[in-house]
Design a protein around this motif. Sequence first.
Motif, PDB file in Angstrom:
ATOM      1  N   PRO A 150      -3.261   5.595  -9.159  1.00  0.00           N
ATOM      2  CA  PRO A 150      -4.658   6.006  -9.364  1.00  0.00           C
ATOM      3  C   PRO A 150      -5.624   5.003  -8.741  1.00  0.00           C
ATOM      4  O   PRO A 150      -5.376   3.792  -8.753  1.00  0.00           O
ATOM      5  CB  PRO A 150      -4.809   6.007 -10.894  1.00  0.00           C
ATOM      6  CG  PRO A 150      -3.421   6.015 -11.438  1.00  0.00           C
ATOM      7  CD  PRO A 150      -2.550   5.385 -10.425  1.00  0.00           C
ATOM      8  N   TRP A 151      -6.682   5.496  -8.187  1.00  0.00           N
ATOM      9  CA  TRP A 151      -7.664   4.641  -7.531  1.00  0.00           C
ATOM     10  C   TRP A 151      -8.334   3.749  -8.579  1.00  0.00           C
ATOM     11  O   TRP A 151      -8.907   4.250  -9.539  1.00  0.00           O
ATOM     12  CB  TRP A 151      -8.707   5.511  -6.807  1.00  0.00           C
ATOM     13  CG  TRP A 151      -9.847   4.700  -6.251  1.00  0.00           C
ATOM     14  CD1 TRP A 151     -11.135   4.715  -6.651  1.00  0.00           C
ATOM     15  CD2 TRP A 151      -9.761   3.726  -5.227  1.00  0.00           C
ATOM     16  NE1 TRP A 151     -11.878   3.839  -5.934  1.00  0.00           N
ATOM     17  CE2 TRP A 151     -11.056   3.193  -5.037  1.00  0.00           C
ATOM     18  CE3 TRP A 151      -8.721   3.239  -4.417  1.00  0.00           C
ATOM     19  CZ2 TRP A 151     -11.346   2.221  -4.094  1.00  0.00           C
ATOM     20  CZ3 TRP A 151      -9.017   2.261  -3.478  1.00  0.00           C
ATOM     21  CH2 TRP A 151     -10.320   1.762  -3.325  1.00  0.00           C
ATOM     22  N   LYS A 152      -8.232   2.418  -8.400  1.00  0.00           N
ATOM     23  CA  LYS A 152      -8.817   1.435  -9.314  1.00  0.00           C
ATOM     24  C   LYS A 152      -8.393   1.685 -10.764  1.00  0.00           C
ATOM     25  O   LYS A 152      -9.135   1.401 -11.694  1.00  0.00           O
ATOM     26  CB  LYS A 152     -10.355   1.455  -9.234  1.00  0.00           C
ATOM     27  CG  LYS A 152     -10.897   0.917  -7.929  1.00  0.00           C
ATOM     28  CD  LYS A 152     -10.882  -0.601  -7.941  1.00  0.00           C
ATOM     29  CE  LYS A 152     -11.714  -1.158  -6.807  1.00  0.00           C
ATOM     30  NZ  LYS A 152     -11.824  -2.596  -6.868  1.00  0.00           N
ATOM     31  N   ASN A 153      -7.186   2.289 -10.893  1.00  0.00           N
ATOM     32  CA  ASN A 153      -6.618   2.529 -12.227  1.00  0.00           C
ATOM     33  C   ASN A 153      -7.487   3.414 -13.112  1.00  0.00           C
ATOM     34  O   ASN A 153      -7.438   3.314 -14.340  1.00  0.00           O
ATOM     35  CB  ASN A 153      -6.386   1.173 -12.924  1.00  0.00           C
ATOM     36  CG  ASN A 153      -5.111   1.202 -13.747  1.00  0.00           C
ATOM     37  OD1 ASN A 153      -4.305   2.127 -13.638  1.00  0.00           O
ATOM     38  ND2 ASN A 153      -4.937   0.226 -14.594  1.00  0.00           N
ATOM     39  N   ILE A 190      -7.681   6.722   0.496  1.00  0.00           N
ATOM     40  CA  ILE A 190      -8.200   5.401   0.898  1.00  0.00           C
ATOM     41  C   ILE A 190      -7.058   4.480   1.337  1.00  0.00           C
ATOM     42  O   ILE A 190      -7.176   3.758   2.328  1.00  0.00           O
ATOM     43  CB  ILE A 190      -9.027   4.769  -0.239  1.00  0.00           C
ATOM     44  CG1 ILE A 190     -10.280   5.608  -0.479  1.00  0.00           C
ATOM     45  CG2 ILE A 190      -9.411   3.323   0.092  1.00  0.00           C
ATOM     46  CD1 ILE A 190     -11.153   5.162  -1.619  1.00  0.00           C
ATOM     47  N   ARG A 191      -5.972   4.554   0.590  1.00  0.00           N
ATOM     48  CA  ARG A 191      -4.842   3.683   0.965  1.00  0.00           C
ATOM     49  C   ARG A 191      -4.247   4.100   2.294  1.00  0.00           C
ATOM     50  O   ARG A 191      -3.852   3.262   3.102  1.00  0.00           O
ATOM     51  CB  ARG A 191      -3.774   3.703  -0.118  1.00  0.00           C
ATOM     52  CG  ARG A 191      -4.198   2.919  -1.338  1.00  0.00           C
ATOM     53  CD  ARG A 191      -3.070   2.743  -2.332  1.00  0.00           C
ATOM     54  NE  ARG A 191      -3.594   2.117  -3.530  1.00  0.00           N
ATOM     55  CZ  ARG A 191      -4.034   2.790  -4.583  1.00  0.00           C
ATOM     56  NH1 ARG A 191      -4.013   4.102  -4.612  1.00  0.00           N
ATOM     57  NH2 ARG A 191      -4.522   2.139  -5.634  1.00  0.00           N
ATOM     58  N   LEU A 224       0.834  -1.202   0.000  1.00  0.00           N
ATOM     59  CA  LEU A 224       0.000   0.000   0.000  1.00  0.00           C
ATOM     60  C   LEU A 224       0.874   1.259   0.000  1.00  0.00           C
ATOM     61  O   LEU A 224       0.534   2.250  -0.657  1.00  0.00           O
ATOM     62  CB  LEU A 224      -0.931  -0.007   1.214  1.00  0.00           C
ATOM     63  CG  LEU A 224      -2.068  -1.042   1.171  1.00  0.00           C
ATOM     64  CD1 LEU A 224      -2.722  -1.179   2.539  1.00  0.00           C
ATOM     65  CD2 LEU A 224      -3.117  -0.673   0.140  1.00  0.00           C
TER      66      LEU A 224
END
Lengths: 136, 799
Positions: free
Chosen positions: A57-60, A90-91, A50
């Motif tokens: 990027p979030w969820k690519n 989020i991470r 993480l």
Amino acid sequence: MRALSLLRPDSAIPLMREFLGWYLVEMIRIPRRGYSYSKAFTAILPILFLLRTIFAPWKNIIERPKQLNIYTIGPMLALNGISRCIGAVIRLGAIIVAIVVQIALLAFTVGYLLLWIAYPLALLFAIAHITVVLLA
Amino acid sequence: MKPVSLSLAGTRMDRIETLRRCFFGPIALILEGILFAGIVFGILSEEYEIAFVEGAVLFVFTLVVLHRFIVDALERDTKVSSDIRELVDADVLRGIRNSARVSPVHLFRASLRSPRGVFLLQELGIDPKNLCTTCSSAVEAMDPQRILKGASALLPKYQAKRIAAPHILAYLLCSADGPFYDAMNHADIAEADLDAVVQWDALLQQSRQTSGWSPQAIATSFGGIGQGWVMGYNTILDELTEDLTHEALRTARRGSLLHSKESQMIAGILQRGSHHNALLLGRRGSGRWTLLMHFTAALRMKELAAGLPLSRVFLLKTQRLLSGTDHPDHDLLKALQGRDSGRHIIVIRDLGLLLSGGDARLQGVLMKLLESPNVGVVAIADPGEYHAGIVRYAGVDALFERVTIEEPEEPQTMEVLMEECTQLQKSGRITVPYRLLRKIIEATGRYVGLQAFPGKSVEVLREVVTQAHSLRLATVTEEMVLQAISVRAHQDVSALDVDDRLRYLETEVRLQERIIGQNHAVKTLANALKRGKLQIGSRNRPIGTFLLLGPTGVGKTETAKALCDILFDGSENMIRLDMNEFSESTSVDRIIGGGAGDKGVLAKQVQQRPASLVLLDELEKAHPHVLNLFLQILDEGHLIDSDGVKTDFRSTVIIATSNAGSKAVHQILQKNPAMPAEEFHTQLIDAIIETGTYSPEFLNRFDEVVVFRPLTFSDTVHVAMQMIGTLAAAMQKEKGIMLKIDADAVEAIAKKGYSAEFGARAMRRAVQDTLETHLADRFLRQPPKRGDVIKVTRGDLGL
């Protein structure tokens, strides 16, 4: 009565011996078990991974426009930036949760181990203390 | 005589069990509860609060420590002891009050009381109370040491380390005579069945020891959350595919019993640099999907443990791809572009549909997927679909590596059913007796041909358990099982099953009612069928295979029809092949199929109705290559078609009729009309072999070669009477008219319908031309009323 058979030396001594042997071996098993659970939680929420991908990027979700011009660069940078920020937030939250879980697990394991080591003495002390208090 | 007893006191297990009882037995728990309540009261009273808190913590911790010790001690493997008493498990000791004096009856009753013993007996269909009542006196006379020795001798067989209740009961049920033997027979249990249930108990014990809170179970439940967040979130991917990982992780908690070798093959194929696509080829129900799920779960766990980038396994929504998107090539390929680390594995469930339903552009997409370095494709197809729809696309076929999924045998299917039953019982507490598991396998194997094991059995099991659950029943019943199978078999299996024995027993009598003048042939046929049905000697062939020889018009085909009515409840379960149509060498393709998904006429029909009568009419007209095909069926009970699919003929009766030797029949009987049946049979067979129509090896393949004699005149009169009787019964039923016909009229009709050359073949025509025509004339002139009696004389018929 069957329970009284435990007080006989030929039953009590082997049982005590087995119990003491098991009790001492458990002191090694407790940290091992703690480590296994720590590995399992690491597999679920891997802190190092993480951290390495914290700004991914979030969820690519990114945009790669076909043509790079003044009209497309702005929105592209904005979307990519937002995606990375969301990912980072989020991470980061997940890292904090993972660290808390690992610390809690460590604390629990250490506490359990200390209790395990101290239990025989604590038991004697408690019996003495209760007796004194009750007699007083 | 004083009963013999032995002492189990002082053994390790006895000590642990005594300790358990002291601290965690019912009385101990009550006392501890009272003590704990006192401690809590002490805390709440606010006097000596600290002391009581310390006491509470230590009290609870002491119980935790003791509990852990007892559980560990009970599960831990111990060194092998030469003292057999040390091998007795706590499971048995729990049911013994005084371990110092253990008689054989104590051992027996403790085994009956143990949960494992109860499970064993429940599954075998033996009532524990009844067994106790009937067998206690037999057990009293035994030596307890001998019982333990006998039970310990079974431990290697069941891969167990300790003597538990199932082992003691297994020893007593198998080894002891008298009431135990009777109990086994009464429950219709063989030793093999007992072994299977003891193995099932061992499986259950194993599954109970796997904790849902173990580190591995926790990691499996959650999977890798963090790694998933860097993977592509793509609306196109979500629209066109479905991520299978969670379903796989959920399914894979169960033990994988089948196809472990094939799972390793898939892993090896997908790891290759090129040619890394697998085609799982197997019949529906053979476990292809389950295999894929286990492979997916194993892959994910391996990658998590090793910290490797995670692979994603997607199921392609073929219908959606074919119908929903304008630019499938652009959309799907873009969605799978390798920005993610880790592989993509696409699962295509209906590759044939994708190839046949899509246009060239979609096929191009598929080719690109197959050639893409970080995309592996796993397709699932059955052999028919493969040959019909996939082989034609040579380019696509060449990029797949085939992994054949064989249908497991019945013992392996039983293991799968036990595993499934264990899972279903956990959630629903419904009991499925072992004999019903056996019935499910037997009946689905016999009546459901279109699906493979174990899927067809597992489906039936799930359905009946769900039904029992909805009806709030504790146990699944045989009726539910047969009903579920009847739906799948498209025939009433329950009726066939219940009356099965009676049908075979009454075959001879019922055939005699329909077949005139062939008593010896009917008797031979009926006896052979009874032997085949009971499978005296091991039988891996059809129930019965018969060659009916004799001149034309003597009742051979009629016998086949009658048999089909008697055994299979109607002529719709007859598969009739006229060998006239298979007289060319190319006719082989019509039997086994011409490849490319064409199953062949025989294989297709038997797969749809595995319990059927197969009639091969005029066998002598078939081409020798076609005859060779039937040798496979007669010998091995199956036929492998052009697609490599095995069709099971073990539930069929095969009847071949032949007019071969018709001339020889007349010649033989001309010399001696009263020749005994056995001699006639031998001479006819010799004559046929001499002419070369059939070889001795071919004739020996049949269970019986049944010879039909030419009909005598008296027989033909009976045939005529039978046909007229059928007509009269129909008139009575439909019109309420009674038909009476003179004996000489019947004789005249019989004379008209019989010829030495064609037997009674023309009898039906004779009845139509004479009697039915006369009746038609008469009724048209003067319509009859209900209750009328119609008399017909010879003169009326103009004979």
